[in-house]
Design a protein around this motif. Structure first.
Motif, PDB file in Angstrom:
ATOM      1  N   ALA A 153       0.995  -0.971   0.078  1.00 57.12           N
ATOM      2  CA  ALA A 153       0.151  -0.213   0.067  1.00 57.12           C
ATOM      3  C   ALA A 153       1.014   1.250  -0.138  1.00 57.12           C
ATOM      4  CB  ALA A 153      -0.930  -0.010   1.309  1.00 57.12           C
ATOM      5  N   SER A 185       4.595   3.436  -5.412  1.00 61.14           N
ATOM      6  CA  SER A 185       4.021   3.135  -3.995  1.00 61.14           C
ATOM      7  C   SER A 185       4.354   4.148  -3.000  1.00 61.14           C
ATOM      8  CB  SER A 185       4.486   1.956  -3.706  1.00 61.14           C
ATOM      9  OG  SER A 185       3.904   0.776  -4.276  1.00 61.14           O
ATOM     10  N   ILE A 202      -2.485  11.727   7.048  1.00 64.08           N
ATOM     11  CA  ILE A 202      -3.784  11.094   6.728  1.00 64.08           C
ATOM     12  C   ILE A 202      -4.304  11.574   5.103  1.00 64.08           C
ATOM     13  CG2 ILE A 202      -6.013  11.098   7.565  1.00 64.08           C
ATOM     14  CD1 ILE A 202      -5.252  11.301  10.220  1.00 64.08           C
ATOM     15  N   ASN A 220      -3.148   9.553   2.076  1.00 65.72           N
ATOM     16  CA  ASN A 220      -3.812   8.194   2.105  1.00 65.72           C
ATOM     17  C   ASN A 220      -2.681   7.184   2.074  1.00 65.72           C
ATOM     18  OD1 ASN A 220      -6.390   8.974   1.552  1.00 65.72           O
ATOM     19  ND2 ASN A 220      -6.198   9.555  -0.700  1.00 65.72           N
ATOM     20  N   ALA A 221      -1.631   7.880   2.608  1.00 65.61           N
ATOM     21  CA  ALA A 221      -0.609   6.671   2.724  1.00 65.61           C
ATOM     22  C   ALA A 221      -1.013   5.492   3.965  1.00 65.61           C
ATOM     23  CB  ALA A 221       0.647   7.215   3.207  1.00 65.61           C
ATOM     24  N   LYS A 222      -0.681   4.114   3.863  1.00 63.85           N
ATOM     25  CA  LYS A 222      -1.124   3.163   4.898  1.00 63.85           C
ATOM     26  C   LYS A 222       0.233   2.978   5.697  1.00 63.85           C
ATOM     27  CE  LYS A 222      -5.079   3.054   3.859  1.00 63.85           C
ATOM     28  NZ  LYS A 222      -5.794   4.275   4.466  1.00 63.85           N
ATOM     29  N   THR A 223       1.470   3.614   5.225  1.00 62.27           N
ATOM     30  CA  THR A 223       2.665   3.355   6.123  1.00 62.27           C
ATOM     31  C   THR A 223       3.187   4.683   5.902  1.00 62.27           C
ATOM     32  OG1 THR A 223       2.903   1.172   5.199  1.00 62.27           O
ATOM     33  CG2 THR A 223       4.837   2.099   6.366  1.00 62.27           C
ATOM     34  N   ALA A 233      -5.768   4.505  10.305  1.00 65.93           N
ATOM     35  CA  ALA A 233      -4.935   3.233  10.179  1.00 65.93           C
ATOM     36  C   ALA A 233      -3.704   3.379   9.453  1.00 65.93           C
ATOM     37  CB  ALA A 233      -5.851   2.147   9.463  1.00 65.93           C
ATOM     38  N   VAL A 234      -2.674   3.941   9.940  1.00 64.95           N
ATOM     39  CA  VAL A 234      -1.285   4.262   9.133  1.00 64.95           C
ATOM     40  C   VAL A 234      -0.342   3.700  10.371  1.00 64.95           C
ATOM     41  CG1 VAL A 234       0.349   6.010   8.308  1.00 64.95           C
ATOM     42  CG2 VAL A 234      -2.431   6.347   8.193  1.00 64.95           C
ATOM     43  N   GLU A 235       0.552   2.798   9.659  1.00 63.63           N
ATOM     44  CA  GLU A 235       1.485   2.262  10.485  1.00 63.63           C
ATOM     45  C   GLU A 235       2.803   2.854  10.227  1.00 63.63           C
ATOM     46  OE1 GLU A 235       3.617  -2.195  10.883  1.00 63.63           O
ATOM     47  OE2 GLU A 235       2.830  -1.729   9.004  1.00 63.63           O
TER      48      GLU A 235
END
Ligand code: SF4
Ligand code: SF4
Length: 692
Positions: free
Chosen positions: A574, A606, A646, A649-652, A674-676
């Motif tokens: 992601a 990515s 946020i 839209n990154a997830k990491t 929900a971001v690591e």
């Protein structure tokens, strides 16, 4: 040469105009008297400011920064080429270049014509026989000065328009409008007077005074001719002269003063990001003072820089504390202290409140962006030093300082627990190995914080994979004291630094790798100030690098290899984004190595950049000791940065600083995003296919 050029261009060397033509002797006498008054006002105003600046403490500049070639380079790049002005706010930068350039050329032109006039008078020449103001020189002079006036006019109109726009972040005072209005009127009356003079005197080659002619055309259309132009020209000349002398008289009393104070500040300021001026016990014994309690406790250079500030608001626009709604605005700090300097005997907190001083994250955004070289941060840290010395720092941040003092780390945990993160990793201690390549500086966060311990484990596994001969100090390591210094506890910092320098000097340390940008900055900029004082020996010197730099080097040298099977292992990953830590990117200019490592672990598509990235990064809110303040997560200074992540839209979220990792994780969790959040070393280790 001039004659040769005159022949080539066909411009007759007798082409000229009479200086002060159509100005009778009575007008000239009155002009000289008014000039004396204007100059008296100018120099009296400057003297008044000079006495305000001289109230400050003396602080000698380093011999290196006062070398002629260093000052010359600064004058060219910072003052004449306006590099800092053009860097941000491109339109304002261009308009300022036009205004500054136009004003400067007109000023030089006026000096040249005065030299010509008085030299010719001194040598008994007639008005028709100038020394150098003739021929090709004259034609170029007229053309250049007409163009410079146009540049000044466009620049002034742009700034006037901006001041009338309500969304402008510039602070407005009435005298700003007066000054800009005066400049615009000065240029227009100068052009009209010039056009009339050309009409009156039938100046040869009038086309080179092209803007003046343009302004005079309407008057000619109204019936002004060579025969009747004289009184109108004289009237316009007088209006022009009164405006010019008014501007000279008002110069030191208005925002125009910034051009002088700013030029001196830019030419002589030593400003290097990340550097703080040390204070010694001897100084404190001599002055009975730590930091700044009154306006006179700042240095003369600092007080001069207050007059350089034009209240442009660039620093405020970038200040994370201001954006988070804290009571701090660097512009207000500078302008507030300027007010205190002018009022004299008023308390310093009329200019900067204690809350404002504590709100600063020392992110350096204000220092880096200021086009006039003003350093709001230095004022803030000087005030903090005094507050700490007076025992005014209470609560969790005060306790963090006490823990650093007692246990050598802000967690207050025992030194023999500093290696608990390394269980099962077979990490060599410095006193067990004779020959080593690097010292891995673990730092307090990785030693004691469970989440950051994983970063240290990842770094060590990467070093082991590359077969690097490294050691750690283990129980011998102490906090670098970086937070303590930025919080204002200079002597606690010096105590910790003395301890670490003494430990390091026992071993053959040539290179230190640290994953904390704050430790890195301390090793690069703080510690070398004390090598001699803390008896480290003449040969004591080591290179400090960030772990992302060192890992990049290992990959480039082929010592660390990502197996082909592991490359692209995250191909379907992601979206990832990277947050630049202030002390890595802005303060120390390290922006490429973390990106190089990320690119190895993920396909290009990515990875997404945050809108504020690289050296223009935004603060996470932990620097300057803010890490130890107990703000609610949602109220923290780095809230804006969390929102930016946020929105990407990154997830990491990749980071390369333990403070950023903590602050961003907390901020994202508080928003239930929900971001690591992962350190770059952890991502690289994963790409290598090794478990952490
Ligand atoms: S300190 Fe510098 S950036 Fe801030 S308002 Fe003043 S001139 Fe502008
Ligand atoms: S260093 Fe950062 S937080 Fe402090 S005043 Fe400047 S911009 Fe604001």
């Amino acid at each position: 040469m001039v004659n040769l050029l005159s022949q080539i261009t066909g411009i007759d060397n007798t082409v000229t105009r009479e200086i002060l033509g159509n100005v009778d002797s009575l007008s000239r006498t009155i002009f000289y008297v008014l000039t004396v008054f204007a100059l008296c006002s100018f120099f009296h105003g400057l003297w008044s400011r000079w006495t305000l600046w001289r109230q400050g403490r003396r602080r000698d500049r380093s011999p290196e920064s006062m070398r002629f070639c260093v000052i010359f380079r600064r004058v060219i790049t910072r003052v004449l080429l306006q590099r800092r002005v053009r860097r941000q706010r491109k339109s304002a930068g261009r308009a300022h270049v036009l205004l500054f350039g136009g004003f400067g050329i007109l000023f030089i032109g006026t000096i040249l014509i005065a030299i010509e006039h008085y030299s010719a008078a001194a040598t008994g020449r007639s008005a028709e026989d100038p020394i150098f103001h003739k021929g090709l020189y004259f034609v170029i002079y007229e053309f250049v000065l007409d163009t410079a006036g146009l540049a000044l006019l466009v620049g002034c109109l742009w700034f006037l328009k901006r001041r009338f726009k309500s969304d402008s972040s510039m602070a407005h005072v009435r005298s700003d409008y007066v000054v800009l209005g005066l400049l615009v009127s000065l240029v227009i009356t100068g052009y009209v007077a010039e056009g009339l003079r050309v009409t009156l005197e039938q100046t040869p080659l009038p086309g080179f005074s092209y803007v003046g002619l343009l302004f005079a055309w309407p008057l000619q259309w109204l019936g002004i001719t060579t025969e009747n132009a004289a009184p109108i020209h004289l009237t316009l000349w007088w209006v022009h002269v009164v405006l010019a002398l008014g501007l000279i008289a008002l110069f030191p009393h208005t925002r125009l003063l910034h051009s002088l104070a700013g030029a001196v500040n830019l030419a002589l300021s030593e400003q290097t990001l990340g550097v703080m001026h040390p204070i010694s016990i001897e100084q404190v014994e001599e002055t009975g003072l730590v930091g700044a309690e009154k306006i006179t406790d700042f240095t003369r250079w600092q007080l001069l820089s207050l007059d350089a500030c034009v209240s442009c608001g660039r620093c405020e626009d970038l200040c994370p504390a201001d954006q988070a709604g804290k009571t701090l605005s660097p512009r207000d700090v500078v302008q507030g202290l300027r007010g205190v300097m002018e009022l004299g005997n008023v308390p310093l907190n009329n200019g900067i409140s204690n809350d404002a001083a504590w709100a600063c994250t020392t992110c350096h955004a204000c220092v880096e962006t200021c086009p006039l070289g003003v350093d709001p941060l230095e004022f803030i840290t000087d005030v903090r030093r005094n507050l700490v010395a007076e025992g005014k720092l209470k609560g969790p941040p005060g306790q963090a300082l006490q823990k650093m003092q007692r246990s050598g780390n802000p967690w207050g945990l025992p030194a023999d627990e500093r290696l608990s993160w390394a269980e099962g990793l077979n990490v060599p201690l410095v006193n067990e190995v004779e020959d080593f390549e690097i010292v891995y500086w673990v730092g307090c966060a990785a030693a004691y914080d469970r989440r950051i311990q994983k970063v240290a484990r990842a770094v060590v596994q990467l070093l082991q994979a590359a077969e690097v001969q490294f050691v750690v100090l283990g129980p011998e390591e102490r906090c670098t004291g970086e937070s303590a210094r930025r919080m204002g506890d200079e002597f606690l910092f010096q105590e910790l630094a003395a301890n670490n320098i003494s430990t390091l000097s026992k071993y053959p340390v040539k290179k230190i790798v640290t994953h904390c940008p704050h430790c890195l900055n301390s090793f690069k900029h703080d510690y070398p100030q004390f090598y001699e004082e803390f008896g480290a020996g003449d040969n004591f010197h080591f290179e400090a690098v960030h772990h992302t730099q060192f890992l990049s080097e290992l990959l480039a040298e082929g010592r660390l290899v990502i197996p082909e099977s592991a490359e692209g292992a995250n191909a379907n990953a992601a979206l990832l984004t990277y947050h630049d830590p202030c002390y890595l990117a802005r303060v120390n200019g390290i922006t490429e190595s973390p990106r190089e490592l990320i690119q190895l672990t993920l396909p290009e598509e990515s990875v997404v950049e945050l809108s504020r990235c690289g050296e223009n990064t935004a603060c996470c809110g932990a620097g300057g000791g803010r890490m130890w303040f107990d703000d609610e997560s949602v109220e923290r200074t780095g809230g804006g940065r969390v929102d930016e992540v946020i929105e990407s839209n990154a997830k990491t979220l990749a980071v390369s600083c333990p403070f950023c990792l903590t602050m961003m994780s907390d901020g994202l969790a508080a928003r239930e995003a929900a971001v690591e959040v992962r350190d770059v070393a952890e991502l690289l280790l994963e790409a290598l296919g090794t478990a952490n």
